[in-house]
Scaffold this motif. Structure first.
Motif, mmCIF file in Angstrom:
data_model
loop_
_atom_site.group_PDB
_atom_site.id
_atom_site.type_symbol
_atom_site.label_atom_id
_atom_site.label_comp_id
_atom_site.label_asym_id
_atom_site.label_seq_id
_atom_site.Cartn_x
_atom_site.Cartn_y
_atom_site.Cartn_z
ATOM 1 N N LYS A 1 47.000 54.031 9.607
ATOM 2 C CA LYS A 1 47.060 54.986 8.488
ATOM 3 C C LYS A 1 48.406 55.016 7.774
ATOM 4 O O LYS A 1 48.465 55.338 6.602
ATOM 5 C CB LYS A 1 46.673 56.377 8.964
ATOM 6 C CG LYS A 1 47.683 57.026 9.885
ATOM 7 C CD LYS A 1 47.141 58.348 10.422
ATOM 8 C CE LYS A 1 48.168 59.015 11.307
ATOM 9 N NZ LYS A 1 47.586 59.952 12.251
ATOM 10 N N ARG B 1 45.421 55.364 21.075
ATOM 11 C CA ARG B 1 45.428 55.288 19.605
ATOM 12 C C ARG B 1 46.878 55.345 19.148
ATOM 13 O O ARG B 1 47.498 56.407 19.170
ATOM 14 C CB ARG B 1 44.640 56.461 19.010
ATOM 15 C CG ARG B 1 43.253 56.681 19.628
ATOM 16 C CD ARG B 1 42.583 57.922 19.031
ATOM 17 N NE ARG B 1 43.438 59.081 19.037
ATOM 18 C CZ ARG B 1 43.482 59.976 20.028
ATOM 19 N NH1 ARG B 1 42.687 59.874 21.089
ATOM 20 N NH2 ARG B 1 44.325 60.997 19.966
ATOM 21 N N ILE B 2 47.431 54.201 18.761
ATOM 22 C CA ILE B 2 48.876 54.132 18.538
ATOM 23 C C ILE B 2 49.212 53.569 17.167
ATOM 24 O O ILE B 2 48.746 52.483 16.799
ATOM 25 C CB ILE B 2 49.534 53.305 19.666
ATOM 26 C CG1 ILE B 2 49.300 54.049 20.987
ATOM 27 C CG2 ILE B 2 51.021 53.096 19.383
ATOM 28 C CD1 ILE B 2 50.019 53.495 22.161
ATOM 29 N N GLY B 3 49.998 54.332 16.406
ATOM 30 C CA GLY B 3 50.407 53.902 15.078
ATOM 31 C C GLY B 3 51.909 53.750 14.941
ATOM 32 O O GLY B 3 52.438 52.643 14.853
ATOM 33 N N SER B 4 52.623 54.877 14.932
ATOM 34 C CA SER B 4 54.040 54.842 14.569
ATOM 35 C C SER B 4 54.902 54.017 15.528
ATOM 36 O O SER B 4 55.920 53.469 15.113
ATOM 37 C CB SER B 4 54.590 56.256 14.423
ATOM 38 O OG SER B 4 54.295 57.023 15.568
ATOM 39 N N ILE C 1 39.060 57.856 13.692
ATOM 40 C CA ILE C 1 39.710 58.730 14.672
ATOM 41 C C ILE C 1 39.947 60.137 14.140
ATOM 42 O O ILE C 1 40.301 61.024 14.901
ATOM 43 C CB ILE C 1 41.050 58.129 15.162
ATOM 44 C CG1 ILE C 1 42.021 57.955 13.995
ATOM 45 C CG2 ILE C 1 40.811 56.795 15.876
ATOM 46 C CD1 ILE C 1 43.410 57.522 14.438
ATOM 47 N N MET D 1 48.879 58.903 22.154
ATOM 48 C CA MET D 1 49.393 58.414 20.886
ATOM 49 C C MET D 1 50.816 57.901 21.149
ATOM 50 O O MET D 1 51.229 57.800 22.298
ATOM 51 C CB MET D 1 49.371 59.538 19.844
ATOM 52 C CG MET D 1 48.018 60.212 19.827
ATOM 53 S SD MET D 1 47.671 61.535 18.644
ATOM 54 C CE MET D 1 49.039 61.662 17.562
ATOM 55 N N SER D 2 51.544 57.587 20.076
ATOM 56 C CA SER D 2 52.865 56.959 20.262
ATOM 57 C C SER D 2 53.794 57.767 21.169
ATOM 58 O O SER D 2 54.573 57.202 21.928
ATOM 59 C CB SER D 2 53.540 56.758 18.907
ATOM 60 O OG SER D 2 52.817 55.812 18.160
HETATM 61 C C1 LIG Z 1 47.722 59.292 13.478
HETATM 62 C C2 LIG Z 1 46.843 59.437 14.655
HETATM 63 C C3 LIG Z 1 47.135 58.743 15.842
HETATM 64 C C4 LIG Z 1 48.346 57.849 16.015
HETATM 65 O O1 LIG Z 1 49.526 58.615 16.005
HETATM 66 P P1 LIG Z 1 50.955 57.933 16.221
HETATM 67 O O2 LIG Z 1 51.813 59.070 16.639
HETATM 68 O O3 LIG Z 1 51.324 57.355 14.906
HETATM 69 O O4 LIG Z 1 50.827 56.900 17.256
HETATM 70 C C5 LIG Z 1 46.260 58.900 16.915
HETATM 71 N N1 LIG Z 1 45.165 59.679 16.832
HETATM 72 C C6 LIG Z 1 44.867 60.376 15.713
HETATM 73 C C7 LIG Z 1 43.645 61.224 15.696
HETATM 74 C C8 LIG Z 1 45.682 60.266 14.590
HETATM 75 O O5 LIG Z 1 45.381 60.960 13.479
#
Ligand SMILES: *Cc1c(COP(=O)(O)O)cnc(C)c1O
Length: 239
Positions: A36, A232-235, A91, A216-217
């Motif tokens: 995202k 679920r990992i983004g940042s 997600i 998450m991150s």
């Molecule tokens: C953005 C998001 C993540 C990832 O978050 P980060 O802190 O960037 O890893 C995971 N789950 C959901 C539901 C999110 O909206």
């Protein structure tokens, strides 16, 4: 020069270390790369590294980015290093009027938290001749503004979802609150794990109920220690 390969390598190492502490196998944990906050070039770079489970939390973005990635994969069909198939994960909160747009694109919906949403998915899936896989999102943090079914209502909702023929309930999803207090985070993940085993033990759900999406991150190491099967990992990858 991008730092994405380096960041992913470090992430994989940290995941492996957390698995070792928890006496678990890294192969039993699926990494969903949350795109995202990423530019399309960054997303394609991750795909080129072989990652093919990607997640978005908004429907418009999911449709747009999944089409771009599909086009890229199609153009590079002959490249053996590239994944042949991309699995998209929804997600974020899903509105009922967006369900029909999402179903043809997604491999797993993490955010089912009401019977009305589950019924909408079931009805649309019947019309589209699909069998979408879903997770029940549980609010383990007791934060009133958060999405997710309250823990005390989760078992009953799971029972109701199990009666819907067109969707497959394959596990639970939860989010920990934004806090530095690791005990609070751990308690949320532990509650989700207990609920998961309760539902399996009481045969409210079937053998396909195998997934715990949490971490998450900022909290994935704790999630691994508490039994997560999907991160679920983004940042940690893109920021
Ligand atoms: C953005 C998001 C993540 C990832 O978050 P980060 O802190 O960037 O890893 C995971 N789950 C959901 C539901 C999110 O909206």
């Amino acid at each position: 020069m991008t730092r994405i390969p380096e960041r992913i390598k470090r992430l994989e190492e940290t995941i492996a270390a957390a698995c070792a502490r928890a006496k678990r196998e890294p192969a039993d944990i699926r990494l969903v790369v949350v795109t995202k906050s990423a530019e399309i070039e960054q997303i394609l770079e991750v795909v080129r590294l072989g990652y093919n489970h990607l997640g978005e939390n908004r429907v418009q973005q999911l449709k747009k980015v999944s089409a771009q990635v599909a086009e890229f994969v199609e153009q590079h069909r002959d490249d053996p290093a590239l994944p042949k198939e991309i699995h998209w994960h929804m997600i974020g909160h899903l509105q009922r009027n967006k369900v029909r747009q999402v179903l043809p694109v997604v491999s797993l919906i993490h955010s089912v938290d009401t019977l009305r949403l589950a019924e909408e998915i079931n009805g649309s899936a019947a019309k589209l001749n699909l069998q979408p896989r879903v997770l029940l999102q549980v609010n383990t943090s007791h934060e009133p503004q958060k999405y997710g079914v309250p823990v005390g209502a989760a078992t009953h909702l799971a029972e109701q979802i199990e009666t819907l023929p067109y969707l497959k309930l394959i596990g639970l999803m939860t989010m920990a609150p934004l806090t530095r207090n690791k005990d609070v985070i751990r308690a949320c993940f532990a509650r989700a794990r207990e609920l998961y085993y309760e539902m399996r033990g009481e045969k409210i759900v079937g053998d396909q109920f195998t997934e715990l999406s949490m971490g998450m991150s900022s909290d994935y190491e704790i999630a691994i220690e508490e039994g997560a099967t999907i991160l679920r990992i983004g940042s940690a990858i893109f920021a």
